[in-house]
Scaffold this motif. Structure first.
Motif, PDB file in Angstrom:
ATOM      1  N   PRO A  51      61.226  93.420 -45.641  1.00 51.11           N
ATOM      2  CA  PRO A  51      59.820  93.077 -45.460  1.00 51.11           C
ATOM      3  C   PRO A  51      59.196  93.910 -44.341  1.00 51.11           C
ATOM      4  N   ALA A  52      57.885  93.984 -44.315  1.00 55.17           N
ATOM      5  CA  ALA A  52      57.143  94.691 -43.268  1.00 55.17           C
ATOM      6  C   ALA A  52      56.151  93.734 -42.614  1.00 55.17           C
ATOM      7  N   HIS A  53      55.660  94.128 -41.434  1.00 49.56           N
ATOM      8  CA  HIS A  53      54.616  93.378 -40.732  1.00 49.56           C
ATOM      9  C   HIS A  53      55.035  91.942 -40.444  1.00 49.56           C
ATOM     10  N   THR A  54      56.292  91.768 -40.052  1.00 50.01           N
ATOM     11  CA  THR A  54      56.793  90.421 -39.788  1.00 50.01           C
ATOM     12  C   THR A  54      56.402  89.955 -38.391  1.00 50.01           C
ATOM     13  N   PRO A  55      56.585  88.672 -38.096  1.00 53.42           N
ATOM     14  CA  PRO A  55      56.303  88.189 -36.747  1.00 53.42           C
ATOM     15  C   PRO A  55      57.180  88.841 -35.682  1.00 53.42           C
ATOM     16  N   ARG A  56      58.319  89.424 -36.088  1.00 56.45           N
ATOM     17  CA  ARG A  56      59.255  90.019 -35.141  1.00 56.45           C
ATOM     18  C   ARG A  56      59.198  91.539 -35.105  1.00 56.45           C
ATOM     19  N   ASP A  57      58.288  92.131 -35.837  1.00 61.06           N
ATOM     20  CA  ASP A  57      58.028  93.564 -35.761  1.00 61.06           C
ATOM     21  C   ASP A  57      56.721  93.794 -35.020  1.00 61.06           C
ATOM     22  N   GLY A  58      56.612  94.915 -34.332  1.00 60.24           N
ATOM     23  CA  GLY A  58      55.360  95.272 -33.666  1.00 60.24           C
ATOM     24  C   GLY A  58      54.637  96.377 -34.412  1.00 60.24           C
ATOM     25  N   ASP A  59      54.714  96.361 -35.732  1.00 57.56           N
ATOM     26  CA  ASP A  59      54.252  97.475 -36.577  1.00 57.56           C
ATOM     27  C   ASP A  59      52.834  97.927 -36.220  1.00 57.56           C
ATOM     28  N   LEU A  60      52.717  99.215 -35.963  1.00 55.14           N
ATOM     29  CA  LEU A  60      51.471  99.799 -35.457  1.00 55.14           C
ATOM     30  C   LEU A  60      51.283 101.183 -36.040  1.00 55.14           C
ATOM     31  N   VAL A  61      50.010 101.536 -36.323  1.00 55.97           N
ATOM     32  CA  VAL A  61      49.664 102.888 -36.767  1.00 55.97           C
ATOM     33  C   VAL A  61      48.480 103.400 -35.951  1.00 55.97           C
ATOM     34  N   PHE A  62      48.654 104.538 -35.294  1.00 54.43           N
ATOM     35  CA  PHE A  62      47.547 105.301 -34.738  1.00 54.43           C
ATOM     36  C   PHE A  62      47.020 106.239 -35.824  1.00 54.43           C
ATOM     37  N   ALA A  63      45.732 106.537 -35.802  1.00 48.59           N
ATOM     38  CA  ALA A  63      45.163 107.570 -36.674  1.00 48.59           C
ATOM     39  C   ALA A  63      44.339 108.516 -35.823  1.00 48.59           C
ATOM     40  N   VAL A  64      44.558 109.828 -35.993  1.00 45.87           N
ATOM     41  CA  VAL A  64      43.830 110.823 -35.217  1.00 45.87           C
ATOM     42  C   VAL A  64      43.182 111.863 -36.125  1.00 45.87           C
ATOM     43  N   SER A  65      42.095 112.420 -35.627  1.00 42.65           N
ATOM     44  CA  SER A  65      41.394 113.507 -36.307  1.00 42.65           C
ATOM     45  C   SER A  65      41.219 114.674 -35.352  1.00 42.65           C
ATOM     46  N   THR A  66      41.489 115.878 -35.866  1.00 49.18           N
ATOM     47  CA  THR A  66      41.225 117.083 -35.082  1.00 49.18           C
ATOM     48  C   THR A  66      39.785 117.548 -35.232  1.00 49.18           C
ATOM     49  N   ASP A  67      39.021 116.898 -36.101  1.00 50.16           N
ATOM     50  CA  ASP A  67      37.585 117.186 -36.274  1.00 50.16           C
ATOM     51  C   ASP A  67      37.319 118.642 -36.642  1.00 50.16           C
ATOM     52  N   ALA A  68      38.149 119.200 -37.525  1.00 54.35           N
ATOM     53  CA  ALA A  68      38.024 120.617 -37.874  1.00 54.35           C
ATOM     54  C   ALA A  68      37.236 120.872 -39.157  1.00 54.35           C
ATOM     55  N   LYS A  69      37.298 119.930 -40.132  1.00 55.17           N
ATOM     56  CA  LYS A  69      36.688 120.159 -41.441  1.00 55.17           C
ATOM     57  C   LYS A  69      35.759 119.004 -41.796  1.00 55.17           C
ATOM     58  N   PRO A  70      34.461 119.277 -41.921  1.00 54.33           N
ATOM     59  CA  PRO A  70      33.511 118.204 -42.247  1.00 54.33           C
ATOM     60  C   PRO A  70      33.805 117.570 -43.605  1.00 54.33           C
ATOM     61  N   LEU A  71      33.398 116.316 -43.744  1.00 52.62           N
ATOM     62  CA  LEU A  71      33.463 115.649 -45.034  1.00 52.62           C
ATOM     63  C   LEU A  71      32.356 116.192 -45.936  1.00 52.62           C
ATOM     64  N   THR A  72      32.658 116.298 -47.212  1.00 51.16           N
ATOM     65  CA  THR A  72      31.623 116.714 -48.170  1.00 51.16           C
ATOM     66  C   THR A  72      31.002 115.507 -48.863  1.00 51.16           C
ATOM     67  N   ASP A  73      31.765 114.440 -49.026  1.00 48.81           N
ATOM     68  CA  ASP A  73      31.310 113.187 -49.626  1.00 48.81           C
ATOM     69  C   ASP A  73      31.953 112.066 -48.822  1.00 48.81           C
ATOM     70  N   THR A  74      31.170 111.443 -47.959  1.00 47.06           N
ATOM     71  CA  THR A  74      31.743 110.483 -47.019  1.00 47.06           C
ATOM     72  C   THR A  74      32.512 109.373 -47.711  1.00 47.06           C
ATOM     73  N   VAL A  75      31.961 108.813 -48.774  1.00 45.73           N
ATOM     74  CA  VAL A  75      32.612 107.696 -49.462  1.00 45.73           C
ATOM     75  C   VAL A  75      33.892 108.154 -50.139  1.00 45.73           C
ATOM     76  N   ALA A  76      33.792 109.186 -50.964  1.00 49.70           N
ATOM     77  CA  ALA A  76      34.965 109.643 -51.717  1.00 49.70           C
ATOM     78  C   ALA A  76      36.030 110.220 -50.794  1.00 49.70           C
ATOM     79  N   ASP A  77      35.620 111.033 -49.832  1.00 52.44           N
ATOM     80  CA  ASP A  77      36.606 111.680 -48.965  1.00 52.44           C
ATOM     81  C   ASP A  77      37.371 110.665 -48.129  1.00 52.44           C
ATOM     82  N   THR A  78      36.682 109.681 -47.548  1.00 56.28           N
ATOM     83  CA  THR A  78      37.390 108.706 -46.727  1.00 56.28           C
ATOM     84  C   THR A  78      38.294 107.818 -47.581  1.00 56.28           C
TER      85      THR A  78
END
Length: 326
Positions: free
Chosen positions: A261-288
């Motif tokens: 299993p994942a995301h249990t009470p005994r795990d500290g499961d965490l995700v960072f997300a980063v962007s280098t901001d190098a390439k603009p989105l062409t379609d905000t909804v579809a691209d994200t």
């Protein structure tokens, strides 16, 4: 969609990863850094996280970018790895400027690897030095498996490890993932086939295919609840901090695909997300939308690769997956 040339998070141009480990203590630290600050968000879905400077990553907070991110073993002791990295970055003139002071922003997350057979009887916390060594090691190429924050990682039945994967989207954007796999659960129900197999590309973790039968029993878990899977997903797409936070949240789907299993009470499961901001989105909804899907897919693959590349060390309490030699 296909992998980047390295199939590592550093396929996102401008990123570097450094590892440092001490195999006598069976632990280590990993840093992700770039030449310029990174827009960053975070999502925590485990019940037992250990973190530094994650509150400031909320979209309504003043600081929108970070100078480095740290994943580390060592439980609360491992948070000191970020202190060593912050000192080193400050000496390089990196950081948030406040008056005549420069303050590096170095959020971090830790996993619990204190009972894995390593010698933890230290007099001086080793993680500050491990953090500095990881930063000095930072490169576009880095090792997977029993290195960095994955050096002492374990799961229910096998050793865990440091994993990474990447993907290039039709839009031209690149997404990558970096993860230290130390779950209470497992990445395989039978010691051979990976839960993440449906998302495998080019046999990157053995090519054994999908699980061939229904799993009826409860999944395996560690006898002790000392765990946590911590990850970073990255992209070159131009994103706001709020959009990075949404990508981090979506990436947790990849953790649930790869670990049961994942995301249990005994795990500290965490995700960072980063962007280098190098390439603009062409379609905000579809691209994200597709960036979030790619982040989840890359993270699932990276988790399997972390376990796949683990290597044996003296004093191990658990075996490694031996797919590479089978």
């Amino acid at each position: 969609m296909h992998t980047g040339p390295r199939n590592l998070i550093t396929d996102v141009s401008g990123l570097k990863v450094g590892n440092a480990q001490d195999h006598s203590i069976k632990s280590g630290s990993t840093v992700l850094v770039a030449d310029l600050p990174l827009t960053c968000g975070v999502s925590v879905m485990g019940g037992a996280p250990g973190t530094r400077e994650t509150d400031l990553l909320a979209p309504d907070k003043t600081v929108q970018q970070v100078d480095a991110l740290v994943l580390s073993g060592g439980s609360a002791f491992g948070l000191d790895a970020a202190s060593g990295i912050a000192d080193k970055l400050r000496s390089q003139g990196r950081g948030f400027v406040a008056g005549d002071q420069t303050i590096p922003i170095v959020p971090s997350a830790i996993l619990f690897d204190m009972l894995n057979g390593g010698n933890k009887d230290w007099d001086v916390n080793p993680y500050r030095a491990l953090g500095v060594a990881a930063l000095e090691d930072a490169s576009e190429e880095f090792d997977l498996g029993t290195f960095g924050a994955g050096a002492g990682a374990t799961m229910a039945s096998h050793k865990g490890g440091l994993g990474s994967a990447s993907m290039t989207l039709p839009s031209g954007h690149t997404v990558g993932a970096l993860v230290a796999v130390n779950a209470i659960g497992d990445v395989s129900p039978d010691g051979k086939h990976f839960w993440a197999a449906p998302w495998e590309i080019d046999g990157e973790f053995g090519g054994f295919g999908n699980i061939p039968h229904a799993v009826q029993d409860l999944p395996a878990t560690k006898p002790r609840a000392h765990n946590t899977t911590i990850a970073i997903v990255a992209t070159d797409a131009v994103l706001t901090q709020a959009q990075c936070t949404r990508i981090a949240t979506a990436a947790h789907d990849g953790m649930a695909r790869a670990i049961v299993p994942a995301h249990t009470p005994r795990d500290g499961d965490l995700v960072f997300a980063v962007s280098t901001d190098a390439k603009p989105l062409t379609d905000t909804v579809a691209d994200t939308l597709w960036l979030g899907h790619a982040a989840a897919t890359c993270l699932a693959r990276a988790i399997a690769r972390g376990a796949y590349h683990a290597s044996p060390e003296p004093g191990d309490k658990l075996p490694c997956f031996a797919y590479k030699t089978s």
